[in-house]
Scaffold this motif. Structure first.
Motif, short mmCIF file in Angstrom:
data_model
loop_
_atom_site.label_atom_id
_atom_site.label_comp_id
_atom_site.label_asym_id
_atom_site.label_seq_id
_atom_site.Cartn_x
_atom_site.Cartn_y
_atom_site.Cartn_z
N LYS A 59 0.20 12.73 -6.55
CA LYS A 59 1.17 12.84 -5.55
C LYS A 59 1.34 11.74 -5.40
O LYS A 59 2.63 10.40 -4.76
CB LYS A 59 0.33 13.87 -4.43
CG LYS A 59 0.52 14.90 -4.42
CD LYS A 59 0.42 15.98 -3.70
CE LYS A 59 0.22 16.83 -3.72
NZ LYS A 59 -0.79 17.81 -4.89
N THR A 62 4.40 9.95 -6.50
CA THR A 62 5.57 10.53 -6.29
C THR A 62 5.98 9.59 -4.60
O THR A 62 7.20 9.30 -4.51
CB THR A 62 5.66 11.97 -5.62
OG1 THR A 62 4.93 12.59 -6.72
CG2 THR A 62 6.72 12.77 -5.37
N LEU A 135 11.05 20.99 -11.08
CA LEU A 135 10.96 21.54 -9.47
C LEU A 135 12.41 22.33 -9.14
O LEU A 135 11.18 22.87 -8.37
CB LEU A 135 10.98 19.99 -8.87
CG LEU A 135 10.68 18.26 -9.58
CD1 LEU A 135 11.05 16.99 -8.91
CD2 LEU A 135 9.13 19.22 -9.52
N TYR A 162 5.72 17.92 -1.17
CA TYR A 162 5.96 16.77 -2.11
C TYR A 162 7.30 18.09 -3.54
O TYR A 162 7.52 16.70 -4.27
CB TYR A 162 4.29 16.58 -3.03
CG TYR A 162 3.90 16.07 -2.16
CD1 TYR A 162 3.74 14.43 -2.81
CD2 TYR A 162 3.27 16.05 -1.04
CE1 TYR A 162 3.18 13.59 -2.11
CE2 TYR A 162 3.01 14.72 -0.31
CZ TYR A 162 3.04 13.34 -0.70
OH TYR A 162 2.65 12.16 -0.07
N GLY A 166 9.64 15.08 -4.53
CA GLY A 166 10.28 15.27 -6.04
C GLY A 166 12.01 14.73 -6.17
O GLY A 166 12.90 14.07 -6.81
N PHE A 177 12.92 13.65 -12.36
CA PHE A 177 11.96 13.43 -11.71
C PHE A 177 11.06 12.56 -12.33
O PHE A 177 10.50 11.22 -12.49
CB PHE A 177 11.08 14.34 -10.67
CG PHE A 177 9.52 13.83 -10.04
CD1 PHE A 177 9.38 12.97 -9.37
CD2 PHE A 177 8.55 14.26 -11.24
CE1 PHE A 177 8.32 12.37 -8.64
CE2 PHE A 177 7.42 13.85 -10.34
CZ PHE A 177 7.64 12.85 -9.49
N THR A 178 10.39 13.59 -13.38
CA THR A 178 9.09 13.12 -14.58
C THR A 178 9.84 11.56 -15.05
O THR A 178 9.29 10.72 -15.48
CB THR A 178 8.85 13.95 -15.03
OG1 THR A 178 10.31 14.76 -15.96
CG2 THR A 178 8.62 15.29 -14.51
N VAL A 181 9.84 8.38 -13.06
CA VAL A 181 8.25 8.05 -12.60
C VAL A 181 8.32 7.12 -14.30
O VAL A 181 6.72 6.39 -13.66
CB VAL A 181 7.45 9.40 -12.72
CG1 VAL A 181 5.68 8.50 -12.88
CG2 VAL A 181 7.48 9.19 -10.99
N SER A 231 6.43 16.73 -9.44
CA SER A 231 6.00 16.07 -8.60
C SER A 231 5.13 16.65 -7.44
O SER A 231 4.35 15.47 -6.35
CB SER A 231 7.47 15.63 -7.10
OG SER A 231 7.16 16.84 -7.15
N ASP A 232 3.83 17.41 -7.43
CA ASP A 232 3.31 18.09 -6.98
C ASP A 232 1.28 17.61 -7.84
O ASP A 232 0.53 17.72 -7.26
CB ASP A 232 3.43 18.47 -6.17
CG ASP A 232 3.60 20.20 -7.85
OD1 ASP A 232 4.21 19.57 -8.74
OD2 ASP A 232 2.63 21.29 -7.15
#
Length: 340
Positions: A59, A62, A135, A162, A166, A177-178, A181, A231-232
């Motif tokens: 988290k 995120t 997500l 979360y 995301g 999202f991934t 990051v 994202s969580d």
């Protein structure tokens, strides 16, 4: 560091810990220890460079992503959910902000409510986990539910909040999202072994998560979690990469000072000595910050990682069992305090 390694060895024998621990001080000196198997069937041992799932431990990633987008002027912490995410939530308060989501004070319903369910595996009885790859796949699990409590009323740990963060990262950045990051956090921090890997496409030297039964039998967690993290939770890291994350964060390689201080600020008091910042837990001792830390628990996963500012020390414990990481971290902390 021999005293520390001996203490870890003794603790491992008591809790049958499976995983890897790394303690690194400000001078770069390190104590490490690995136990158990990354793959029990083939008896492949865990080692310093084994990748482990860390559940909710990510988290923090995120929160860093959101903070980067705030630095870029694409969002603010006061931006409302309804203004930065083009998805309809019929029963949610219109006044939910990014700050509320980051601090678990939004009151939005969770897809896994620990007040109602004890076992994370229950989620996948009617909704196969191999369908959960993005997500947006989580949305039907909470999108149309009622608010759990009044906005800002209290702290209640919340995975769905979360997921929403995301989705905000995806909309604001234009990236999955991934991928965001991995490019803007992992690459920048030098976390070359870490990533959001799918269960059906795990890279080499990745530990399988194990769920042990009282009768001595076991199974892997492949049917107990979403097929790919988000994202969580659900990223994979090595203990060395988590050290790099803390070093990059406090070295202002990921965020500049002003926004970094926002992330590390104890925004919400959770218990007598515990607070929550943005994606990070904070523990105080005598009004001083004892540690910033992250943790994660899933079936077949237990994880703790902490930065101790006074000692400038980083400790990370990754396990591919459902428990054990906390026991090892506790011994590490006791040993560090005895040396002071």
């Amino acid at each position: 560091m021999n005293t520390l390694e001996k203490a870890i060895q003794e603790a491992q024998s008591k809790v049958d810990f499976s995983g890897t621990a790394l303690v690194q001080d400000g001078n770069g000196e390190a104590a490490t220890a690995s136990f158990g198997y990354a793959n029990r069937a083939d008896q492949v041992k865990n080692n310093l460079r084994t990748r482990y799932g860390i559940a909710s431990g990510c988290k923090l990633f995120t929160a860093i992503a959101i903070c980067q987008l705030v630095e870029q002027g694409k969002l603010t912490f006061d931006t409302r959910l309804k203004d930065c995410l083009h998805i309809e939530f019929a029963n949610f308060s219109d006044e939910i902000t990014i700050h509320h989501l980051l601090t678990h004070t939004s009151g939005v319903p969770d897809y896994f409510d620990e007040d109602v369910m004890d076992d994370f595996e229950e989620l996948w009885i009617t909704r196969p986990m191999y369908h959960i790859r993005s997500l947006k796949d989580f949305l039907p699990m909470f999108q149309n539910e009622q608010m759990k409590f009044t906005l800002g009323e209290s702290f209640h740990y919340n995975n769905a909040g979360y997921i929403l963060l995301g989705l905000i990262v995806e909309q604001a950045s234009g990236m999955e999202f991934t991928a965001y990051v991995e490019e803007h956090i992992f690459e920048r921090a030098g976390m070359t072994k870490s990533g959001y890997f799918s269960f059906d496409a795990l890279p080499s030297n990745t530990a399988l998560g194990y769920i042990d039964s009282p009768d001595g039998s076991w199974k892997t967690n492949i049917y107990s979690l979403p097929v790919k993290g988000g994202s969580d939770g659900g990223a994979y890291v090595t203990v060395e990469d988590m050290s790099k994350l803390w070093i990059a964060l406090f070295g202002q390689l990921l965020l500049k000072e002003e926004i970094l201080n926002k992330l590390l600020n104890p925004h919400v008091q959770v218990n007598e000595t515990g607070y929550y910042g943005y994606g990070v837990w904070i523990k105080k001792q005598d009004d001083d910050i004892f540690k910033y830390h992250v943790m994660g628990y899933d079936p077949g996963v237990s994880f703790h990682s902490a930065y101790y500012p006074a000692a400038e020390t980083i400790a990370t414990v990754c396990s591919n069992k459902s428990s054990g990481a906390y026991d090892i971290l506790e011994v590490i902390e006791e040993t560090l305090q005895d040396k002071e």
